[in-house]
Every structure is written in structure tokens, then in C-alpha cells.
Write an enzyme that holds these catalytic residues in place. Structure first.
Site, PDB file in Angstrom:
ATOM      1  N   ARG A 215      -6.941  13.355  -2.278  1.00  0.00           N
ATOM      2  CA  ARG A 215      -6.043  12.366  -2.899  1.00  0.00           C
ATOM      3  C   ARG A 215      -5.490  12.880  -4.219  1.00  0.00           C
ATOM      4  O   ARG A 215      -4.495  12.364  -4.728  1.00  0.00           O
ATOM      5  CB  ARG A 215      -6.806  11.056  -3.162  1.00  0.00           C
TER       6      ARG A 215
ATOM      7  N   ASP B 145       3.588   2.417   7.899  1.00  0.00           N
ATOM      8  CA  ASP B 145       3.616   3.164   9.154  1.00  0.00           C
ATOM      9  C   ASP B 145       4.018   2.186  10.270  1.00  0.00           C
ATOM     10  O   ASP B 145       5.213   1.918  10.446  1.00  0.00           O
ATOM     11  CB  ASP B 145       2.216   3.766   9.332  1.00  0.00           C
TER      12      ASP B 145
ATOM     13  N   LYS C 100      -7.040   2.428  -1.355  1.00  0.00           N
ATOM     14  CA  LYS C 100      -7.119   3.281  -2.505  1.00  0.00           C
ATOM     15  C   LYS C 100      -5.847   4.111  -2.637  1.00  0.00           C
ATOM     16  O   LYS C 100      -5.570   4.686  -3.683  1.00  0.00           O
ATOM     17  CB  LYS C 100      -8.303   4.237  -2.343  1.00  0.00           C
TER      18      LYS C 100
ATOM     19  N   ASP D  13       1.229   2.727  -0.643  1.00  0.00           N
ATOM     20  CA  ASP D  13       1.410   4.170  -0.517  1.00  0.00           C
ATOM     21  C   ASP D  13       2.349   4.502   0.641  1.00  0.00           C
ATOM     22  O   ASP D  13       3.297   5.270   0.479  1.00  0.00           O
ATOM     23  CB  ASP D  13       0.052   4.885  -0.346  1.00  0.00           C
TER      24      ASP D  13
ATOM     25  N   ASP E  30      -5.179  10.174   1.591  1.00  0.00           N
ATOM     26  CA  ASP E  30      -6.312  11.042   1.910  1.00  0.00           C
ATOM     27  C   ASP E  30      -6.169  11.742   3.253  1.00  0.00           C
ATOM     28  O   ASP E  30      -5.424  11.306   4.133  1.00  0.00           O
ATOM     29  CB  ASP E  30      -7.602  10.214   1.960  1.00  0.00           C
TER      30      ASP E  30
HETATM   31  P1  5GP Z   1       0.315   0.518   9.042  1.00  0.00           P
HETATM   32  O1  5GP Z   1      -0.445  -0.760   9.133  1.00  0.00           O
HETATM   33  O2  5GP Z   1       1.663   0.383   8.392  1.00  0.00           O
HETATM   34  O3  5GP Z   1       0.392   1.226  10.379  1.00  0.00           O
HETATM   35  O4  5GP Z   1      -0.586   1.511   8.218  1.00  0.00           O
HETATM   36  C1  5GP Z   1      -0.548   1.679   6.880  1.00  0.00           C
HETATM   37  C2  5GP Z   1      -1.796   2.435   6.453  1.00  0.00           C
HETATM   38  O5  5GP Z   1      -2.134   3.491   7.387  1.00  0.00           O
HETATM   39  C3  5GP Z   1      -1.546   3.127   5.143  1.00  0.00           C
HETATM   40  O6  5GP Z   1      -1.817   2.282   4.041  1.00  0.00           O
HETATM   41  C4  5GP Z   1      -2.469   4.324   5.233  1.00  0.00           C
HETATM   42  O7  5GP Z   1      -3.769   3.960   4.835  1.00  0.00           O
HETATM   43  C5  5GP Z   1      -2.502   4.667   6.713  1.00  0.00           C
HETATM   44  N1  5GP Z   1      -1.545   5.737   7.051  1.00  0.00           N
HETATM   45  C6  5GP Z   1      -0.444   5.656   7.848  1.00  0.00           C
HETATM   46  N2  5GP Z   1       0.196   6.834   7.943  1.00  0.00           N
HETATM   47  C7  5GP Z   1      -0.517   7.697   7.181  1.00  0.00           C
HETATM   48  C8  5GP Z   1      -0.346   9.096   6.869  1.00  0.00           C
HETATM   49  O8  5GP Z   1       0.580   9.800   7.290  1.00  0.00           O
HETATM   50  N3  5GP Z   1      -1.299   9.631   6.027  1.00  0.00           N
HETATM   51  C9  5GP Z   1      -2.341   8.920   5.515  1.00  0.00           C
HETATM   52  N4  5GP Z   1      -3.199   9.562   4.707  1.00  0.00           N
HETATM   53  N5  5GP Z   1      -2.527   7.604   5.800  1.00  0.00           N
HETATM   54  C10 5GP Z   1      -1.620   7.006   6.614  1.00  0.00           C
END
Ligand code: 5GP
Length: 182
Positions: free
Chosen positions: A166, A104, A44, A101, A160
Site C-alpha cells: 500500500r 469496480d 483501508k 480508492d 493492496d
Molecule cells: P466493488 O464493490 O466496486 O466491486 O469493489 C470495490 C473494492 O474492491 C475496492 O474498494 C477494493 O477493495 C477492491 N478492488 C477492486 N478492484 C481492485 C483492484 O484492481 N486492486 C485492488 N487492490 N483492489 C480492488
């Protein structure tokens, strides 16, 4: 509204977000001129970004949504992804731009791009509003990045904190005492 004690800092104010999104929209409009562009938003968190970005794109384009959930809850992603809602339309032969969004560890996008490539789009690129380069575990090539940020938990503007806030028009840093890394 929000209890201010949740916020340690407003990292990116609304006008800075909107100015950068206008630049991204102009760049995407130039790069995809004459192509069958499909913006693929991952629900979302990217909902607000998509809605502002598409209004800055001046060429014809379609949108579609995927909802995914990564196993492992809370503030970390495991990279094992379950599709909760798939795309409505086939993407074969289309120019697909994933609108995210935040990237990470990169695990979610790595999984998603592998899966989408098997559907044979003409091209598959990534546009992320936020990027945390210091956290990367899997290399994912990103074509459009709004902002590189340091390793802190952020929320607002689609992102979120425990499914809330959000709707904030800016990106805020969560006060450290609320942050739990699993
Ligand atoms: P990745 O697979 O790249 O580690 O994670 C990506 C997902 O982790 C993002 O789409 C999000 O849902 C969540 N995420 C990673 N860092 C953050 C953060 O600082 N804040 C929030 N709200 N979600 C995050």
C-alpha cells in the site's frame, strides 16, 4: 522494497496522481464552499488518497472513517458488506463526500450509499481515485473521478496486493501470472 516481477506496468506515476488530486481538491473546495463538509473515507485503501486530497482542500472540513469488509475474499468483492467500524459522528444534515480508492463492480458503494442515505445527510456524493467502468454491475453515480482505468488488478498508493505494498507512491498493474479471479 518490492520484487519488480510483481509489476507489469506503472500505470499512474506519483506526479500524475498528485497533479490530478490537486485538481480534485480545487474542484471540491469550490463546490462545497459554505457547506458543512465531511469527508468519509473507507478504510483501508483510501487512506493515502484522503491524506493527499484533504491537503488540497482549502475550505474547512471534517473527516471520519468507516471500515467495512465484503464477504468473499481475494480480488473480487461480493457486495455483501459488513461494517467493522462505523462513523464516530452522526451525518444527519451534513454534506457527506465519500472518498474511495477504486470502484469496480459498484456493489460495495451501492450498499454503502443505501445505508448512509437512511441517516439523512444533506447531500451524499462520491469521490473515487480510480474507476473501472467496464466492470460495473450496479450503477452508482460518481461525482468526482480521478482516473478511469481498464480492467486490470492494480495496487500501490493505498491499494493492496495481499495486504502488502500500500505504501508504493504510484499505481502499478499486477503482473498477470499473480492475478487470480475467483
Ligand atoms: P466493488 O464493490 O466496486 O466491486 O469493489 C470495490 C473494492 O474492491 C475496492 O474498494 C477494493 O477493495 C477492491 N478492488 C477492486 N478492484 C481492485 C483492484 O484492481 N486492486 C485492488 N487492490 N483492489 C480492488
Amino acid at each position: 522494497m518490492i520484487d519488480p516481477s510483481y509489476i507489469s506496468e506503472i500505470l499512474i506515476p506519483s506526479d500524475t496522481l498528485q497533479a490530478r488530486i490537486a485538481e480534485l481538491g480545487a474542484e471540491i473546495s469550490r463546490d462545497y464552499l459554505g457547506q458543512d463538509l465531511l469527508l468519509l473515507a473507507v478504510l483501508k485503501g483510501s487512506a493515502l488518497f484522503l491524506s493527499d486530497l484533504m491537503r488540497q482542500i482549502t475550505i474547512p472540513h471534517a473527516i471520519d472513517f468507516m471500515a467495512i469488509s465484503s464477504y468473499g475474499s481475494g480480488q473480487e468483492s461480493s457486495g455483501v458488506v459488513r461494517i467493522l467500524k462505523d462513523l464516530d459522528e452522526p451525518i444527519e444534515g451534513r454534506s457527506v463526500l465519500i472518498v474511495e480508492d477504486i470502484v469496480d463492480t459498484g456493489r460495495t458503494l451501492d450498499y454503502l450509499t443505501r445505508m448512509l442515505r437512511t441517516r439523512q445527510p444533506a447531500s451524499l456524493r462520491i469521490c473515487t481515485l480510480l474507476n473501472k467502468p467496464s466492470r460495473r454491475e450496479v450503477a452508482v453515480p460518481m461525482d468526482y473521478i480521478g482516473f478511469d482505468i481498464s480492467d486490470r488488478f492494480v495496487f500501490g498508493y493505498g491499494l493492496d496486493y495481499n495486504q502488502l505494498y500500500r505504501n508504493l507512491p504510484y499505481i502499478a498493474v499486477l503482473a498477470p501470472r499473480f492475478y487470480v479471479r475467483e
